[in-house]
Motif scaffolding. Structure first.
Motif, PDB file in Angstrom:
ATOM      1  N   PRO A 155       0.841  -1.210   0.000  1.00  0.00           N
ATOM      2  CA  PRO A 155       0.000   0.000   0.000  1.00  0.00           C
ATOM      3  C   PRO A 155       0.876   1.261   0.000  1.00  0.00           C
ATOM      4  N   PRO A 156       0.552   2.247  -0.836  1.00  0.00           N
ATOM      5  CA  PRO A 156       1.446   3.403  -1.011  1.00  0.00           C
ATOM      6  C   PRO A 156       1.657   4.242   0.243  1.00  0.00           C
ATOM      7  N   GLU A 157       0.778   4.134   1.241  1.00  0.00           N
ATOM      8  CA  GLU A 157       0.977   4.962   2.439  1.00  0.00           C
ATOM      9  C   GLU A 157       2.014   4.371   3.399  1.00  0.00           C
ATOM     10  N   MET A 158       2.541   3.168   3.100  1.00  0.00           N
ATOM     11  CA  MET A 158       3.469   2.545   4.054  1.00  0.00           C
ATOM     12  C   MET A 158       4.784   3.323   4.168  1.00  0.00           C
ATOM     13  N   GLY A 159       5.274   3.868   3.066  1.00  0.00           N
ATOM     14  CA  GLY A 159       6.487   4.686   3.139  1.00  0.00           C
ATOM     15  C   GLY A 159       6.264   5.889   4.042  1.00  0.00           C
ATOM     16  N   PRO A 160       5.239   6.690   3.759  1.00  0.00           N
ATOM     17  CA  PRO A 160       4.946   7.820   4.645  1.00  0.00           C
ATOM     18  C   PRO A 160       4.771   7.416   6.106  1.00  0.00           C
ATOM     19  N   ARG A 161       4.282   6.213   6.346  1.00  0.00           N
ATOM     20  CA  ARG A 161       4.103   5.800   7.744  1.00  0.00           C
ATOM     21  C   ARG A 161       5.441   5.621   8.472  1.00  0.00           C
ATOM     22  N   VAL A 162       6.470   5.270   7.725  1.00  0.00           N
ATOM     23  CA  VAL A 162       7.812   5.206   8.343  1.00  0.00           C
ATOM     24  C   VAL A 162       8.213   6.607   8.811  1.00  0.00           C
ATOM     25  N   ALA A 163       7.949   7.589   7.950  1.00  0.00           N
ATOM     26  CA  ALA A 163       8.300   8.969   8.298  1.00  0.00           C
ATOM     27  C   ALA A 163       7.518   9.430   9.525  1.00  0.00           C
ATOM     28  N   VAL A 164       6.264   9.056   9.591  1.00  0.00           N
ATOM     29  CA  VAL A 164       5.443   9.437  10.749  1.00  0.00           C
ATOM     30  C   VAL A 164       6.020   8.807  12.019  1.00  0.00           C
ATOM     31  N   LYS A 165       6.318   7.501  11.943  1.00  0.00           N
ATOM     32  CA  LYS A 165       6.887   6.809  13.117  1.00  0.00           C
ATOM     33  C   LYS A 165       8.176   7.500  13.569  1.00  0.00           C
ATOM     34  N   ASP A 166       9.105   7.687  12.634  1.00  0.00           N
ATOM     35  CA  ASP A 166      10.429   8.176  13.025  1.00  0.00           C
ATOM     36  C   ASP A 166      10.399   9.631  13.477  1.00  0.00           C
ATOM     37  N   ARG A 167       9.666  10.468  12.768  1.00  0.00           N
ATOM     38  CA  ARG A 167       9.644  11.892  13.149  1.00  0.00           C
ATOM     39  C   ARG A 167       8.942  12.087  14.491  1.00  0.00           C
ATOM     40  N   ASN A 168       7.927  11.290  14.748  1.00  0.00           N
ATOM     41  CA  ASN A 168       7.261  11.425  16.043  1.00  0.00           C
ATOM     42  C   ASN A 168       8.109  10.833  17.168  1.00  0.00           C
ATOM     43  N   ASN A 169       8.827   9.739  16.881  1.00  0.00           N
ATOM     44  CA  ASN A 169       9.770   9.211  17.881  1.00  0.00           C
ATOM     45  C   ASN A 169      10.821  10.262  18.237  1.00  0.00           C
ATOM     46  N   VAL A 183       3.798  14.801  13.427  1.00  0.00           N
ATOM     47  CA  VAL A 183       3.593  14.712  11.984  1.00  0.00           C
ATOM     48  C   VAL A 183       2.512  13.677  11.707  1.00  0.00           C
ATOM     49  N   THR A 184       1.612  13.965  10.765  1.00  0.00           N
ATOM     50  CA  THR A 184       0.569  13.013  10.383  1.00  0.00           C
ATOM     51  C   THR A 184       0.844  12.495   8.975  1.00  0.00           C
ATOM     52  N   ILE A 185       0.155  11.408   8.624  1.00  0.00           N
ATOM     53  CA  ILE A 185       0.257  10.861   7.261  1.00  0.00           C
ATOM     54  C   ILE A 185      -0.046  11.962   6.237  1.00  0.00           C
ATOM     55  N   GLU A 186      -1.043  12.781   6.547  1.00  0.00           N
ATOM     56  CA  GLU A 186      -1.448  13.841   5.615  1.00  0.00           C
ATOM     57  C   GLU A 186      -0.310  14.847   5.417  1.00  0.00           C
ATOM     58  N   ASP A 187       0.371  15.172   6.524  1.00  0.00           N
ATOM     59  CA  ASP A 187       1.512  16.097   6.415  1.00  0.00           C
ATOM     60  C   ASP A 187       2.571  15.529   5.467  1.00  0.00           C
ATOM     61  N   VAL A 188       2.866  14.238   5.645  1.00  0.00           N
ATOM     62  CA  VAL A 188       3.914  13.621   4.823  1.00  0.00           C
ATOM     63  C   VAL A 188       3.480  13.607   3.369  1.00  0.00           C
ATOM     64  N   MET A 189       2.233  13.170   3.138  1.00  0.00           N
ATOM     65  CA  MET A 189       1.711  13.084   1.771  1.00  0.00           C
ATOM     66  C   MET A 189       1.711  14.454   1.083  1.00  0.00           C
ATOM     67  N   ALA A 190       1.508  15.492   1.885  1.00  0.00           N
ATOM     68  CA  ALA A 190       1.417  16.842   1.310  1.00  0.00           C
ATOM     69  C   ALA A 190       2.792  17.466   1.077  1.00  0.00           C
ATOM     70  N   SER A 191       3.846  16.845   1.634  1.00  0.00           N
ATOM     71  CA  SER A 191       5.174  17.434   1.428  1.00  0.00           C
ATOM     72  C   SER A 191       5.643  17.137   0.005  1.00  0.00           C
ATOM     73  N   PRO A 192       6.477  18.004  -0.564  1.00  0.00           N
ATOM     74  CA  PRO A 192       6.816  17.863  -1.985  1.00  0.00           C
ATOM     75  C   PRO A 192       7.565  16.564  -2.297  1.00  0.00           C
ATOM     76  N   MET A 193       7.263  15.999  -3.463  1.00  0.00           N
ATOM     77  CA  MET A 193       7.956  14.802  -3.920  1.00  0.00           C
ATOM     78  C   MET A 193       9.362  15.209  -4.361  1.00  0.00           C
ATOM     79  N   LEU A 194      10.389  14.581  -3.780  1.00  0.00           N
ATOM     80  CA  LEU A 194      11.768  14.914  -4.153  1.00  0.00           C
ATOM     81  C   LEU A 194      12.327  13.916  -5.159  1.00  0.00           C
TER      82      LEU A 194
END
Lengths: 384, 381
Positions: A155-169, A183-194
């Motif tokens: 599922p495509p949200e799994m990558g962003p979920r790593v970011a949520v876990k780590d940034r909140n930790n 940070v929420t999933i929405e925040d990560v999804m809304a950040s620019p694609m690099l």
């Protein structure tokens, strides 16, 4: 082999620009904190091992020659390791083997990066992939992660979920670079694609920081610290990156490195015999590849560990409670922090609320290059 | 301490330019040769250590390119050091001393021809106060030579004699780059690069690669007829701030030698050692090192050279290979000294073999004005 333990640890507060110190001041700050932790002075140190990523990041060639004095190394051996991103891990491992050889009693390992001194994405682009692809680090890992997503239909949200876990930790870790709030999933999804699939919040920052660890031989470790953290395994493996072995996501060198470490530490099932791990995840999706390579999950199933909450801070097997590399990335120090943090967890001294309860045995992992340099250490409250 | 030996040695010919090979490709030939010499399967080697420098190759992570030539497939237990290969050998030696590993392959390489040593080594200085004034190895070593001459009374003729000796020795070394029957007058007539150093007082710019294999007792005898046993080794660094050092002294070289002597039980090095391979990129270094290593009394480096004791047929042959003045690939400078000293013990140094060499010293140095120094003592059975 002589037994050895970690008896001192220190790190700087990691930030994007340390305007107040130069490189020499930065490494000395971390070293002095480790010495204070061990209640030792520079005079007590027998040898120094230093690790940092390419000299081109800071524009000083062989910088350890310049600041040997700042690390109290005058008249002593100083060794400089460079194994790409895994260098902080390889540096801690080298310091451990200095003690294990029987020739040295107390050895200081320091890893650092002062990324603010240069434009590191430009330097990365001139790196091992070729001189002019302009890929940066994210560009090097994006294809592997895309392949992983497609192959295992993740599922495509799994990558962003790593970011949520780590940034909140990271919000629990007073030394972490990231400190901008939940940070929420929405925040990560809304950040620019690099570098598709990596968005900005799924990518590591550029940080200034240093980390230091002091290793001591068995007979004196207990005299130095009330709770020495014993090294049960120190394993490093490298593979050539140009072999035509077909598309794959799990790196053979990482599998071999973990296998060796588990054998040395007498670990049958890492999920049972370890209580937590710090692994090297500079870009979100790499996390799952490591779960699989390190034997924490079957191939193709790594992402499910996070999906089921196992590797969350309050899960059954927390991974990167410090916030990991996504939250803090002084490269040469980032690899060492992957070793320092599990050692702190075993000692019960992880500050600011990122201590995981009841950690008796823990693993640190760092990788470098095209996921082809690996370093793993296993720490325990029990003598090996 | 576990007994460990150098069991095989390989190096490329050392040349000003090797235009036909990429830097990492230099590694292939020496790794293949050294493994063949030891008669060991690549997969049986427990640990690999490599030494090279990104800045000399003009790109970060340059050593990743060498992995395929080192034989890193399937995955190997390997560590790269951003240092001269001698320090990689040192780390491999520590690994074997733990008892966990029995064999190690060490390699180092550089193509200085693709870099500007003036620029690369200028930025290896304190970036605020020293790099900015534009000094480089030649200008720093000129200041050091002057300070040493002032302290010791050594003359420009003494310095020139070092160049004549070492490049004369190099005639018997097939791998050497600069060799021939030079005279003191020729050295003194060569262009002055930085007073008091003439062109011929300075090392050449060299491309090359080297490799060795180390093995522990039990294994070493199987891999080599006459292993070169390591009986002592230590390394130490001086400060990196030139202004904070007394350039006329080499305290780190002295520390490294005294610790290595103590481990190996050497008390009178001039009498006890049969051969020394030392890192003397500039002529005055050899004389300073005679003193630091106690081959002579302080300020008597020139006198020792004049006595002929350090000539190829003398009491203690120093740099029978020609040393750094004959060829100086800077990331394998030290590894080549270690390899040359081992070859002397093995009796395999060819045309520059010192007869009946039983005890050898290898000295490795990096950094401006010999900042970091490593000394090995090697012995036969």
């Amino acid at each position: 082999m002589r037994r050895a333990a970690v008896v001192g640890m220190g790190q700087t507060k990691h930030v994007s620009h340390r305007h107040d110190v130069n490189m020499a001041g930065l490494v000395r700050e971390a070293a002095q904190r480790a010495l204070a932790d061990a209640q030792l002075t520079f005079d007590d140190i027998d040898a120094v091992v230093i690790g940092t990523a390419p000299d081109l990041f800071e524009g000083v060639a062989f910088p350890e020659r310049w600041f040997a004095g700042a690390l109290g190394a005058y008249g002593k051996p100083i060794l400089r390791i460079h194994t790409m991103g895994s260098v902080g891990g390889s540096t801690a491992i080298s310091a451990f083997y200095h003690v294990a050889s029987g020739l040295f009693d107390r050895v200081l390992a320091v890893g650092f990066e002062k990324q603010s001194e240069a434009q590191t994405t430009w330097v990365f682009s001139a790196g091992s992939g070729g001189r002019s692809f302009s890929t940066g680090a994210g560009g090097a890992f994006a294809p592997v992660c895309k392949f992983y997503m497609d192959r295992w239909k993740v599922p495509p949200e799994m990558g962003p979920r790593v970011a949520v876990k780590d940034r909140n930790n990271a919000l629990r870790n007073p030394y972490a670079h990231w400190n901008k709030g939940t940070v929420t999933i929405e925040d990560v999804m809304a950040s620019p694609m690099l570098w598709d699939p990596f968005r900005r919040l799924e990518s590591c920052p550029t940080s200034d920081g240093a980390a230091a660890m002091i290793f001591a031989g068995e007979e004196i470790a207990e005299k130095i610290h009330r709770k020495p953290v014993w090294v049960k395994a120190a394993s490093a493996m490298t593979e050539a990156i140009t072999m035509s072995t077909g598309m794959r996501t799990v790196p053979p060198a990482e599998v071999a490195c973990a296998k060796q470490a588990y054998a040395d530490a007498g670990i049958g099932d890492p999920r049972k015999d370890l209580q937590m791990a710090e692994i090297y995840t500079p870009f979100s999706w790499l996390e799952f590849i490591h779960y699989e390579a390190l034997g924490l999950a079957d191939e193709g199933q790594g992402w499910r560990l996070l999906d089921e909450g196992v590797t969350e801070f309050d899960g059954a097997f927390p991974i990167d409670p410090s916030g990991g590399v996504i939250a803090t990335n002084p490269i040469g120090a980032a690899g060492m922090l992957r070793m320092l943090e599990p050692a702190l967890q075993v000692r019960g001294d992880a500050e600011g609320g990122h201590q995981v309860p009841d950690v008796r045995q823990a693993m640190g992992h760092a990788f470098g290059g095209s996921i082809n340099y690996h370093a793993i250490m296993i720490f325990s409250d029990e003598k090996p | 301490m576990r007994r460990v030996a150098v069991v095989a040695v390989a190096q490329t010919t050392l040349e000003r330019r090797k235009p036909d090979l990429l830097p990492a490709q230099l590694v292939y030939g020496v790794c293949k040769e050294v493994v063949a010499k030891a008669g060991i399967a690549r997969s049986e080697i427990d640990f690999t250590a490599a030494g090279s420098a990104d800045y000399l190759e003009g790109r970060p992570f340059s050593f990743g390119q060498a992995l395929r030539y080192e034989g890193a497939w399937p995955p190997i237990n390997e560590t790269h050091l951003e240092m001269d290969g001698a320090w990689a050998a040192y780390y491999a030696w520590l690994r074997i001393l733990t008892g966990k590993y029995d064999t190690a392959l060490i390699t180092a390489w550089n193509k200085s021809s693709e870099a500007s040593l003036h620029h690369v080594l200028n930025i290896a200085l304190d970036p605020f106060y020293e790099s900015a004034i534009g000094v480089d190895p030649i200008s720093i070593c000129a200041m050091q030579a002057r300070a040493y001459m002032q302290r010791s009374g050594v003359t420009s003729e003494h310095l020139a004699k070092v160049a004549v000796k070492n490049r004369g020795n190099a005639k018997r070394n097939a791998n050497a780059q600069i060799k021939g029957d030079y005279t003191v007058e020729q050295v003194l007539a060569s262009p002055m690069l930085a007073d008091p150093l003439h062109l011929m007082d300075c090392p050449p710019i060299t491309d090359g690669a080297a490799a060795i294999i180390l093995a522990a007792e039990g294994k070493a005898e199987q891999l080599c007829k006459n292993p070169a046993w390591i009986t002592g080794c230590y390394h130490a660094t001086d400060l990196g701030i030139m202004g904070a050092r007394d350039l006329a002294e080499l305290p780190a070289a002295r520390t490294a030698a005294e610790k290595a002597y103590a481990m190996a039980g050497v008390s009178d090095p001039l009498r006890e050692l049969d051969v020394a391979e030392i890192s003397e990129p500039f002529t005055h270094h050899e004389l300073m090192l005679y003193e630091a290593f106690r081959f002579c009394q302080p300020n008597e480096g020139g006198k020792l050279l004049d006595s002929g004791a350090t000539q190829a047929g003398g009491e203690l042959a120093v740099n029978p290979s020609g040393g750094c003045l004959a060829a100086d690939p800077i990331m394998c400078r030290g590894l080549i000294r270690l390899g040359e000293a081992a070859l002397q013990i093995m009796g395999e140094a060819g045309g520059h073999q010192v007869p009946d060499a039983k005890k050898a010293l290898a000295h490795c140095a990096t950094g401006h004005g010999l900042q970091s120094n490593m000394v090995w003592i090697l012995e036969g059975q």
